[in-house]
Design a protein around this motif. Sequence first.
Motif, PDB file in Angstrom:
ATOM      1  N   SER A  16       0.866  -1.179   0.000  1.00 25.83           N
ATOM      2  CA  SER A  16       0.000   0.000   0.000  1.00 25.83           C
ATOM      3  C   SER A  16       0.902   1.228   0.000  1.00 25.83           C
ATOM      4  O   SER A  16       2.102   1.140   0.232  1.00 25.83           O
ATOM      5  CB  SER A  16      -0.928  -0.004   1.205  1.00 25.83           C
ATOM      6  OG  SER A  16      -0.182   0.002   2.398  1.00 25.83           O
ATOM      7  N   GLU A  18       1.885   5.254   1.221  1.00 23.38           N
ATOM      8  CA  GLU A  18       1.779   6.282   2.254  1.00 23.38           C
ATOM      9  C   GLU A  18       2.222   7.597   1.629  1.00 23.38           C
ATOM     10  O   GLU A  18       3.278   7.676   1.026  1.00 23.38           O
ATOM     11  CB  GLU A  18       2.687   5.958   3.444  1.00 23.38           C
ATOM     12  CG  GLU A  18       2.231   4.757   4.236  1.00 23.38           C
ATOM     13  CD  GLU A  18       3.112   4.497   5.453  1.00 23.38           C
ATOM     14  OE1 GLU A  18       3.896   5.396   5.841  1.00 23.38           O
ATOM     15  OE2 GLU A  18       3.025   3.399   5.995  1.00 23.38           O
ATOM     16  N   PHE A  20       0.833   9.118  -0.881  1.00 21.29           N
ATOM     17  CA  PHE A  20       0.409   9.190  -2.277  1.00 21.29           C
ATOM     18  C   PHE A  20      -0.988   8.609  -2.389  1.00 21.29           C
ATOM     19  O   PHE A  20      -1.387   7.762  -1.601  1.00 21.29           O
ATOM     20  CB  PHE A  20       1.329   8.368  -3.195  1.00 21.29           C
ATOM     21  CG  PHE A  20       2.729   8.909  -3.291  1.00 21.29           C
ATOM     22  CD1 PHE A  20       3.044   9.892  -4.213  1.00 21.29           C
ATOM     23  CD2 PHE A  20       3.728   8.439  -2.463  1.00 21.29           C
ATOM     24  CE1 PHE A  20       4.327  10.382  -4.304  1.00 21.29           C
ATOM     25  CE2 PHE A  20       5.018   8.923  -2.547  1.00 21.29           C
ATOM     26  CZ  PHE A  20       5.320   9.904  -3.467  1.00 21.29           C
ATOM     27  N   ASP A  21      -1.726   9.050  -3.397  1.00 16.35           N
ATOM     28  CA  ASP A  21      -2.978   8.381  -3.732  1.00 16.35           C
ATOM     29  C   ASP A  21      -2.640   7.160  -4.561  1.00 16.35           C
ATOM     30  O   ASP A  21      -1.610   7.107  -5.214  1.00 16.35           O
ATOM     31  CB  ASP A  21      -3.886   9.318  -4.542  1.00 16.35           C
ATOM     32  CG  ASP A  21      -4.410  10.482  -3.711  1.00 16.35           C
ATOM     33  OD1 ASP A  21      -4.344  10.389  -2.475  1.00 16.35           O
ATOM     34  OD2 ASP A  21      -4.883  11.449  -4.309  1.00 16.35           O
ATOM     35  N   GLY A  22      -3.497   6.189  -4.563  1.00 10.18           N
ATOM     36  CA  GLY A  22      -3.281   4.983  -5.349  1.00 10.18           C
ATOM     37  C   GLY A  22      -3.972   3.805  -4.707  1.00 10.18           C
ATOM     38  O   GLY A  22      -4.706   3.947  -3.731  1.00 10.18           O
ATOM     39  N   PRO A  43       0.583   4.843  -8.297  1.00 13.51           N
ATOM     40  CA  PRO A  43       0.729   5.983  -7.395  1.00 13.51           C
ATOM     41  C   PRO A  43       0.401   7.298  -8.095  1.00 13.51           C
ATOM     42  O   PRO A  43       0.730   7.488  -9.268  1.00 13.51           O
ATOM     43  CB  PRO A  43       2.201   5.933  -6.974  1.00 13.51           C
ATOM     44  CG  PRO A  43       2.881   5.138  -8.025  1.00 13.51           C
ATOM     45  CD  PRO A  43       1.859   4.185  -8.562  1.00 13.51           C
ATOM     46  N   CYS A  45      -0.019  11.770  -7.393  1.00 15.81           N
ATOM     47  CA  CYS A  45       0.227  12.934  -6.545  1.00 15.81           C
ATOM     48  C   CYS A  45      -1.075  13.290  -5.827  1.00 15.81           C
ATOM     49  O   CYS A  45      -2.113  13.443  -6.469  1.00 15.81           O
ATOM     50  CB  CYS A  45       0.703  14.098  -7.402  1.00 15.81           C
ATOM     51  SG  CYS A  45       0.836  15.647  -6.485  1.00 15.81           S
ATOM     52  N   PRO A  46      -1.048  13.436  -4.507  1.00 11.76           N
ATOM     53  CA  PRO A  46      -2.275  13.758  -3.783  1.00 11.76           C
ATOM     54  C   PRO A  46      -2.783  15.176  -4.074  1.00 11.76           C
ATOM     55  O   PRO A  46      -3.959  15.461  -3.883  1.00 11.76           O
ATOM     56  CB  PRO A  46      -1.896  13.595  -2.315  1.00 11.76           C
ATOM     57  CG  PRO A  46      -0.414  13.699  -2.280  1.00 11.76           C
ATOM     58  CD  PRO A  46       0.089  13.233  -3.604  1.00 11.76           C
ATOM     59  N   LYS A  49      -3.171  14.988  -8.591  1.00 14.55           N
ATOM     60  CA  LYS A  49      -3.760  13.718  -9.029  1.00 14.55           C
ATOM     61  C   LYS A  49      -3.087  13.112 -10.262  1.00 14.55           C
ATOM     62  O   LYS A  49      -3.590  12.176 -10.852  1.00 14.55           O
ATOM     63  CB  LYS A  49      -5.266  13.850  -9.306  1.00 14.55           C
ATOM     64  CG  LYS A  49      -6.053  14.434  -8.154  1.00 14.55           C
ATOM     65  CD  LYS A  49      -5.929  13.590  -6.921  1.00 14.55           C
ATOM     66  CE  LYS A  49      -6.785  14.181  -5.797  1.00 14.55           C
ATOM     67  NZ  LYS A  49      -6.372  13.742  -4.502  1.00 14.55           N
TER      68      LYS A  49
END
Length: 61
Positions: A16, A18, A20-22, A43, A45-46, A49
């Motif tokens: 999973s 941490e 990052f979005d994904g 992954p 970019c938070p 995106k």
Amino acid sequence: MSENDAPYSSSWESYSLEGFDGGTFNKEGAAAGWPEVFAHLRPACPNCKRILTEADLERAQ
């Protein structure tokens, strides 16, 4: 990354992100290689995106 290393049981890995979005990625049996894990996690970019590539991570080192 989490993994099962208990003797006499099937092996598995869980990945999973941490920071990052994904997604997440779980695999049973043979170990996963980095390209396979990266493709499943996707992954991003938070903030903006944008989906990150392996080249983005290499530049950040």
